[in-house]
Design an enzyme around this catalytic site. Structure first.
Site, PDB file in Angstrom:
ATOM      1  N   GLN A 119      -3.638   3.173   4.817  1.00 48.39           N
ATOM      2  CA  GLN A 119      -4.194   2.057   4.062  1.00 48.39           C
ATOM      3  C   GLN A 119      -3.767   0.733   4.689  1.00 48.39           C
ATOM      4  O   GLN A 119      -2.818   0.683   5.464  1.00 48.39           O
ATOM      5  CB  GLN A 119      -3.717   2.112   2.610  1.00 48.39           C
ATOM      6  CG  GLN A 119      -4.167   3.354   1.871  1.00 48.39           C
ATOM      7  CD  GLN A 119      -3.519   3.462   0.506  1.00 48.39           C
ATOM      8  OE1 GLN A 119      -2.314   3.240   0.371  1.00 48.39           O
ATOM      9  NE2 GLN A 119      -4.308   3.801  -0.501  1.00 48.39           N
ATOM     10  N   VAL A 153       0.866  -1.176   0.000  1.00 49.34           N
ATOM     11  CA  VAL A 153       0.000   0.000   0.000  1.00 49.34           C
ATOM     12  C   VAL A 153       0.902   1.225   0.000  1.00 49.34           C
ATOM     13  O   VAL A 153       2.083   1.148   0.332  1.00 49.34           O
ATOM     14  CB  VAL A 153      -0.964   0.029   1.211  1.00 49.34           C
ATOM     15  CG1 VAL A 153      -2.009  -1.068   1.080  1.00 49.34           C
ATOM     16  CG2 VAL A 153      -0.208  -0.078   2.522  1.00 49.34           C
ATOM     17  N   SER A 154       0.324   2.373  -0.370  1.00 54.73           N
ATOM     18  CA  SER A 154       1.126   3.585  -0.531  1.00 54.73           C
ATOM     19  C   SER A 154       1.252   4.427   0.732  1.00 54.73           C
ATOM     20  O   SER A 154       2.253   5.108   0.934  1.00 54.73           O
ATOM     21  CB  SER A 154       0.547   4.456  -1.644  1.00 54.73           C
ATOM     22  OG  SER A 154       0.588   3.747  -2.858  1.00 54.73           O
ATOM     23  N   THR A 155       0.228   4.404   1.578  1.00 60.52           N
ATOM     24  CA  THR A 155       0.257   5.264   2.764  1.00 60.52           C
ATOM     25  C   THR A 155      -0.087   4.472   4.012  1.00 60.52           C
ATOM     26  O   THR A 155      -0.707   3.406   3.950  1.00 60.52           O
ATOM     27  CB  THR A 155      -0.750   6.429   2.639  1.00 60.52           C
ATOM     28  OG1 THR A 155      -2.074   5.879   2.576  1.00 60.52           O
ATOM     29  CG2 THR A 155      -0.484   7.265   1.398  1.00 60.52           C
TER      30      THR A 155
END
Length: 197
Positions: free
Chosen positions: A15, A10-12
Site C-alpha cells: 500500500q 498504511v498496513s502493508t
C-alpha cells in the site's frame, strides 16, 4: 508559530500513503514534506510499536497541529484513539481528523466528538468485562478451578507447618518438598493468617 504535521499510515508494504497525503492537500492544508510522517505498520499495533509515531511525538510542541485522514490512523480501537488524543491534547497539540470534517479534536466540538468516542470506548470496556465475567462463571459452573494452581497438597502443607514449627528453615523445607522458597513462604503466611483469624 504553530507548525503543521501529518501522520499517514498504511498496513502493508503493498500500500501507499500517497492517497492520504493527497486528501490532506485537497482539504486545504499545507504540510512541509519533512513534517509528513509516513509509516507502514499494522493498525493492530500499539502506538509504542509504531516507531514513526513515537518519533513524531518527540517532535511535536505546544500549539502544533497534527493532521490525520481517519481516526484509525491514531489507534487500534476507540480506547486507543481516545487515549492518544488525550495525550496529544495534554501536550497542547491540536488534532484534526479529515474524516470528521477536519474538526480539531481538542476544540469544544472536537471534545464533544471525543466524549462520544470515549462513551463507545467505555461501552467496549464494559462489554469486555461482562463477557470475561460471564466466561469465568461458566467455567466455574463446568467445574474449572480458577486462580493459581495449588502446588502443595494438604499433606505437604501439614509438613510445612510441622517443619517450620520444629525450626526447619524455609529453604530446607523447599528443598525437602521439591518446591520454591516462595511457595513455602506463601504456605507459611497463609497458615499464620489462618491462626490469627
Amino acid at each position: 508559530m504553530p507548525r503543521t504535521f501529518a501522520y499517514v499510515r498504511v498496513s502493508t508494504t503493498g500500500q501507499t500513503t500517497e492517497n492520504q497525503i493527497r486528501e490532506i492537500e485537497q482539504a486545504g492544508f499545507t504540510v512541509d514534506p519533512h513534517r509528513v510522517v509516513s509509516e507502514t505498520v499494522s493498525g493492530s499495533s500499539a502506538l509504542e510499536q509504531r516507531p514513526g509515531f513515537m518519533r513524531l511525538l518527540d517532535r511535536l510542541e505546544r500549539d502544533d497541529v497534527l493532521l490525520v485522514t481517519k481516526l484509525d490512523r491514531l489507534g487500534r480501537n476507540a480506547i486507543d484513539v481516545a487515549t492518544t488524543v488525550e495525550k496529544l491534547a495534554s501536550m497542547g497539540v491540536r488534532v484534526h481528523c479529515l474524516a470528521l470534517g477536519g474538526v480539531d479534536l481538542t476544540s469544544p466540538p472536537g471534545r464533544m466528538t471525543m466524549s462520544v468516542i470515549n462513551a463507545v470506548a467505555q461501552f467496549e470496556r464494559d462489554l469486555l468485562i461482562e463477557r470475561t465475567q460471564s466466561g469465568l462463571k461458566r467455567a466455574v459452573a463446568n467445574g474449572a478451578t480458577l486462580g493459581r494452581p495449588v502446588v502443595l497438597g494438604e499433606a505437604q502443607r501439614d509438613a510445612v507447618k510441622a517443619g517450620l514449627a520444629a525450626g526447619t528453615s524455609v529453604a530446607a523445607m523447599a528443598r525437602e518438598l521439591g518446591t520454591s522458597r516462595q511457595t513455602v513462604m506463601r504456605v507459611r503466611d497463609a497458615l499464620a493468617a489462618e491462626a490469627g483469624a
